[in-house]
Design a protein around this motif. Structure first.
Motif, PDB file in Angstrom:
ATOM      1  N   ARG A  55      -0.302   2.514  -0.894  1.00  0.00           N
ATOM      2  CA  ARG A  55      -1.468   1.776  -0.483  1.00  0.00           C
ATOM      3  C   ARG A  55      -1.834   0.771  -1.566  1.00  0.00           C
ATOM      4  NH1 ARG A  55      -1.575   1.989   4.466  1.00  0.00           N
ATOM      5  NH2 ARG A  55      -3.600   1.029   4.275  1.00  0.00           N
ATOM      6  N   THR A  56      -2.733  -0.154  -1.219  1.00  0.00           N
ATOM      7  CA  THR A  56      -3.071  -1.239  -2.141  1.00  0.00           C
ATOM      8  C   THR A  56      -3.681  -0.746  -3.432  1.00  0.00           C
ATOM      9  OG1 THR A  56      -5.074  -1.457  -0.807  1.00  0.00           O
ATOM     10  CG2 THR A  56      -3.338  -3.069  -0.444  1.00  0.00           C
ATOM     11  N   GLU A  57      -4.447   0.357  -3.387  1.00  0.00           N
ATOM     12  CA  GLU A  57      -5.076   0.827  -4.609  1.00  0.00           C
ATOM     13  C   GLU A  57      -4.059   1.365  -5.609  1.00  0.00           C
ATOM     14  OE1 GLU A  57      -6.045   4.028  -1.459  1.00  0.00           O
ATOM     15  OE2 GLU A  57      -5.624   1.878  -1.572  1.00  0.00           O
ATOM     16  N   ASP A  58      -2.887   1.783  -5.102  1.00  0.00           N
ATOM     17  CA  ASP A  58      -1.854   2.305  -5.986  1.00  0.00           C
ATOM     18  C   ASP A  58      -1.112   1.187  -6.725  1.00  0.00           C
ATOM     19  OD1 ASP A  58      -2.362   4.925  -5.083  1.00  0.00           O
ATOM     20  OD2 ASP A  58      -1.064   4.611  -3.351  1.00  0.00           O
ATOM     21  N   VAL A  59      -0.920   0.058  -6.046  1.00  0.00           N
ATOM     22  CA  VAL A  59      -0.086  -0.998  -6.627  1.00  0.00           C
ATOM     23  C   VAL A  59      -0.869  -2.193  -7.157  1.00  0.00           C
ATOM     24  CG1 VAL A  59       1.944  -0.364  -5.296  1.00  0.00           C
ATOM     25  CG2 VAL A  59       0.293  -1.955  -4.315  1.00  0.00           C
ATOM     26  N   PHE A  60      -2.121  -2.338  -6.733  1.00  0.00           N
ATOM     27  CA  PHE A  60      -2.935  -3.456  -7.219  1.00  0.00           C
ATOM     28  C   PHE A  60      -4.289  -2.935  -7.709  1.00  0.00           C
ATOM     29  CE2 PHE A  60      -0.373  -5.665  -3.792  1.00  0.00           C
ATOM     30  CZ  PHE A  60       0.482  -6.304  -4.686  1.00  0.00           C
ATOM     31  N   PRO A  61      -4.295  -2.168  -8.781  1.00  0.00           N
ATOM     32  CA  PRO A  61      -5.547  -1.560  -9.261  1.00  0.00           C
ATOM     33  C   PRO A  61      -6.581  -2.568  -9.736  1.00  0.00           C
ATOM     34  CG  PRO A  61      -3.794  -1.293 -10.883  1.00  0.00           C
ATOM     35  CD  PRO A  61      -3.150  -1.822  -9.636  1.00  0.00           C
ATOM     36  N   PHE A 103      -6.177 -14.161  -4.842  1.00  0.00           N
ATOM     37  CA  PHE A 103      -5.168 -15.101  -5.346  1.00  0.00           C
ATOM     38  C   PHE A 103      -5.215 -15.168  -6.877  1.00  0.00           C
ATOM     39  CE2 PHE A 103      -5.201 -17.926  -1.263  1.00  0.00           C
ATOM     40  CZ  PHE A 103      -4.598 -16.895  -0.567  1.00  0.00           C
ATOM     41  N   THR A 104      -6.429 -15.224  -7.406  1.00  0.00           N
ATOM     42  CA  THR A 104      -6.589 -15.323  -8.861  1.00  0.00           C
ATOM     43  C   THR A 104      -6.074 -14.074  -9.558  1.00  0.00           C
ATOM     44  OG1 THR A 104      -8.517 -16.783  -8.636  1.00  0.00           O
ATOM     45  CG2 THR A 104      -8.258 -15.616 -10.733  1.00  0.00           C
ATOM     46  N   LYS A 105      -6.481 -12.908  -9.084  1.00  0.00           N
ATOM     47  CA  LYS A 105      -6.106 -11.648  -9.742  1.00  0.00           C
ATOM     48  C   LYS A 105      -4.611 -11.357  -9.615  1.00  0.00           C
ATOM     49  CE  LYS A 105     -10.655  -9.457  -9.336  1.00  0.00           C
ATOM     50  NZ  LYS A 105     -11.431  -8.312  -8.804  1.00  0.00           N
ATOM     51  N   LEU A 106      -4.019 -11.747  -8.485  1.00  0.00           N
ATOM     52  CA  LEU A 106      -2.589 -11.496  -8.292  1.00  0.00           C
ATOM     53  C   LEU A 106      -1.734 -12.665  -8.786  1.00  0.00           C
ATOM     54  CD1 LEU A 106      -2.432  -9.809  -4.748  1.00  0.00           C
ATOM     55  CD2 LEU A 106      -2.785  -8.771  -6.999  1.00  0.00           C
ATOM     56  N   ARG A 107      -2.406 -13.733  -9.246  1.00  0.00           N
ATOM     57  CA  ARG A 107      -1.722 -14.946  -9.689  1.00  0.00           C
ATOM     58  C   ARG A 107      -0.805 -15.479  -8.592  1.00  0.00           C
ATOM     59  NH1 ARG A 107      -0.240 -13.449 -16.049  1.00  0.00           N
ATOM     60  NH2 ARG A 107      -2.411 -13.012 -16.665  1.00  0.00           N
ATOM     61  N   ALA A 108      -1.342 -15.449  -7.385  1.00  0.00           N
ATOM     62  CA  ALA A 108      -0.608 -15.960  -6.218  1.00  0.00           C
ATOM     63  C   ALA A 108      -1.043 -17.394  -5.955  1.00  0.00           C
ATOM     64  CB  ALA A 108      -0.882 -15.094  -4.999  1.00  0.00           C
ATOM     65  N   ALA A 109      -0.082 -18.269  -5.723  1.00  0.00           N
ATOM     66  CA  ALA A 109      -0.401 -19.682  -5.521  1.00  0.00           C
ATOM     67  C   ALA A 109      -1.075 -19.928  -4.177  1.00  0.00           C
ATOM     68  CB  ALA A 109       0.872 -20.520  -5.622  1.00  0.00           C
ATOM     69  N   ASP A 110      -0.740 -19.121  -3.179  1.00  0.00           N
ATOM     70  CA  ASP A 110      -1.297 -19.339  -1.846  1.00  0.00           C
ATOM     71  C   ASP A 110      -1.204 -18.047  -1.032  1.00  0.00           C
ATOM     72  OD1 ASP A 110       1.427 -19.125  -1.179  1.00  0.00           O
ATOM     73  OD2 ASP A 110       1.680 -21.304  -1.046  1.00  0.00           O
ATOM     74  N   ARG A 111      -1.598 -18.144   0.217  1.00  0.00           N
ATOM     75  CA  ARG A 111      -1.622 -16.980   1.105  1.00  0.00           C
ATOM     76  C   ARG A 111      -0.225 -16.398   1.299  1.00  0.00           C
ATOM     77  NH1 ARG A 111      -5.894 -16.445   4.753  1.00  0.00           N
ATOM     78  NH2 ARG A 111      -5.707 -14.756   6.296  1.00  0.00           N
ATOM     79  N   ALA A 112       0.757 -17.268   1.465  1.00  0.00           N
ATOM     80  CA  ALA A 112       2.123 -16.802   1.696  1.00  0.00           C
ATOM     81  C   ALA A 112       2.629 -15.962   0.528  1.00  0.00           C
ATOM     82  CB  ALA A 112       3.048 -17.995   1.930  1.00  0.00           C
ATOM     83  N   GLU A 113       2.314 -16.396  -0.691  1.00  0.00           N
ATOM     84  CA  GLU A 113       2.766 -15.638  -1.863  1.00  0.00           C
ATOM     85  C   GLU A 113       2.041 -14.304  -1.959  1.00  0.00           C
ATOM     86  OE1 GLU A 113       3.218 -16.086  -6.731  1.00  0.00           O
ATOM     87  OE2 GLU A 113       2.736 -17.846  -5.503  1.00  0.00           O
ATOM     88  N   ALA A 114       0.753 -14.293  -1.628  1.00  0.00           N
ATOM     89  CA  ALA A 114       0.001 -13.038  -1.650  1.00  0.00           C
ATOM     90  C   ALA A 114       0.553 -12.058  -0.613  1.00  0.00           C
ATOM     91  CB  ALA A 114      -1.479 -13.310  -1.388  1.00  0.00           C
ATOM     92  N   ILE A 115       0.881 -12.583   0.572  1.00  0.00           N
ATOM     93  CA  ILE A 115       1.462 -11.735   1.616  1.00  0.00           C
ATOM     94  C   ILE A 115       2.811 -11.189   1.175  1.00  0.00           C
ATOM     95  CG2 ILE A 115       2.479 -11.778   3.940  1.00  0.00           C
ATOM     96  CD1 ILE A 115       0.247 -13.713   4.735  1.00  0.00           C
ATOM     97  N   ALA A 116       3.620 -12.049   0.563  1.00  0.00           N
ATOM     98  CA  ALA A 116       4.942 -11.620   0.111  1.00  0.00           C
ATOM     99  C   ALA A 116       4.825 -10.501  -0.911  1.00  0.00           C
ATOM    100  CB  ALA A 116       5.701 -12.804  -0.478  1.00  0.00           C
ATOM    101  N   ARG A 117       3.894 -10.639  -1.862  1.00  0.00           N
ATOM    102  CA  ARG A 117       3.716  -9.603  -2.880  1.00  0.00           C
ATOM    103  C   ARG A 117       3.230  -8.303  -2.250  1.00  0.00           C
ATOM    104  NH1 ARG A 117       0.881 -10.749  -8.359  1.00  0.00           N
ATOM    105  NH2 ARG A 117       1.699  -8.642  -8.509  1.00  0.00           N
ATOM    106  N   ALA A 118       2.319  -8.426  -1.294  1.00  0.00           N
ATOM    107  CA  ALA A 118       1.797  -7.226  -0.643  1.00  0.00           C
ATOM    108  C   ALA A 118       2.897  -6.508   0.139  1.00  0.00           C
ATOM    109  CB  ALA A 118       0.640  -7.601   0.278  1.00  0.00           C
ATOM    110  N   ARG A 119       3.680  -7.275   0.875  1.00  0.00           N
ATOM    111  CA  ARG A 119       4.726  -6.646   1.688  1.00  0.00           C
ATOM    112  C   ARG A 119       5.847  -6.083   0.829  1.00  0.00           C
ATOM    113  NH1 ARG A 119       4.937 -10.559   7.094  1.00  0.00           N
ATOM    114  NH2 ARG A 119       2.872  -9.928   7.854  1.00  0.00           N
ATOM    115  N   ASP A 120       6.104  -6.702  -0.306  1.00  0.00           N
ATOM    116  CA  ASP A 120       7.081  -6.141  -1.236  1.00  0.00           C
ATOM    117  C   ASP A 120       6.631  -4.766  -1.727  1.00  0.00           C
ATOM    118  OD1 ASP A 120       8.776  -8.281  -1.035  1.00  0.00           O
ATOM    119  OD2 ASP A 120       8.128  -9.250  -2.889  1.00  0.00           O
ATOM    120  N   ALA A 121       5.289  -4.576  -1.756  1.00  0.00           N
ATOM    121  CA  ALA A 121       4.733  -3.300  -2.207  1.00  0.00           C
ATOM    122  C   ALA A 121       4.579  -2.308  -1.057  1.00  0.00           C
ATOM    123  CB  ALA A 121       3.376  -3.538  -2.868  1.00  0.00           C
TER     124      ALA A 121
END
Length: 216
Positions: free
Chosen positions: A137-143, A184-202
């Motif tokens: 879950r998100t709390e495990d990978v993005f504290p 976006f700021t906390k994950l250092r994601a440039a845009d929505r697509a990058e944030a989605i990619a990081r989330a789905r990778d997790a």
């Protein structure tokens, strides 16, 4: 007088009225109050100390915290995995879709009030999948994210639009935009697509949607 005291909470007057009329036919059920939003639901629960709250996805956790031992039956149109998961995680003991038949609604009210876990047609197998899924879950990978930011990211990764997220979480669209900017700021994601990619990778988002007709 009915032995099961119930608070009805839904933003829609017609839904509350329909439930009130339906449940009034059961001599064991007593409607003690109604609420049209989350804040009122909490106040009515504190005031009346009911056995059960039948509510849409307003603020399940807040209602449960308002009275120790109160049980919540979610009654909603939302049949997606994330809504089911969040409701269960918040402490709901039952989850029915608003397409449920009258007998199913009455049975669920009685069952949840008695301590059973009731999940209606269309969500029972989904509950089993969610509870047994090994995905993180998100709390495990993005504290670094807040609880609300994790909820928003979860929904972004599941392909939801800002307007859908706002409706589901009962937030203003501007608030959702602010949360997304913070993500976006906390994950250092440039845009929505990058944030989605990081989330789905997790392992977050794009969950399978199993539709079954089983009542647990």
């Amino acid at each position: 007088m009915g032995s099961i005291s119930v608070v009805l909470a839904d933003v829609n007057d017609v839904v509350r009225s329909g439930l009130r009329v339906l449940l009034a036919h059961d001599p064991e059920i007593r409607i003690v109050a109604e609420a049209c939003d989350a804040g009122q639901a909490v106040r009515e629960v504190q005031r009346h100390q009911p056995d059960l709250v039948v509510m849409d996805l307003l603020a399940v956790r807040d209602v449960i915290q308002a009275r120790a031992g109160v049980r919540v039956l979610v009654f909603t149109h939302a049949d997606d995995d994330e809504s089911v998961y969040q409701a269960i995680r918040a402490g709901a003991r039952g989850y029915l879709l608003k397409s449920a038949q009258q007998a199913e609604i009455t049975r669920a009210v009685r069952g949840v009030a008695a301590g059973e876990a009731i999940f209606g047609d269309g969500v029972a197998h989904r509950v089993a999948d969610l509870l047994t899924a090994p995905a993180q879950r998100t709390e495990d990978v993005f504290p670094e994210l807040t609880r609300r930011e994790r909820q928003v990211l979860d929904l972004i990764a599941d392909g939801r639009s800002n307007s859908t997220i706002a409706r589901q979480l009962h937030l203003a669209p501007k608030t959702v935009s602010n949360h997304i900017s913070a993500i976006f700021t906390k994950l250092r994601a440039a845009d929505r697509a990058e944030a989605i990619a990081r989330a789905r990778d997790a392992g977050i988002g794009a969950r399978p949607r199993h539709l079954t007709s089983v009542t647990a």
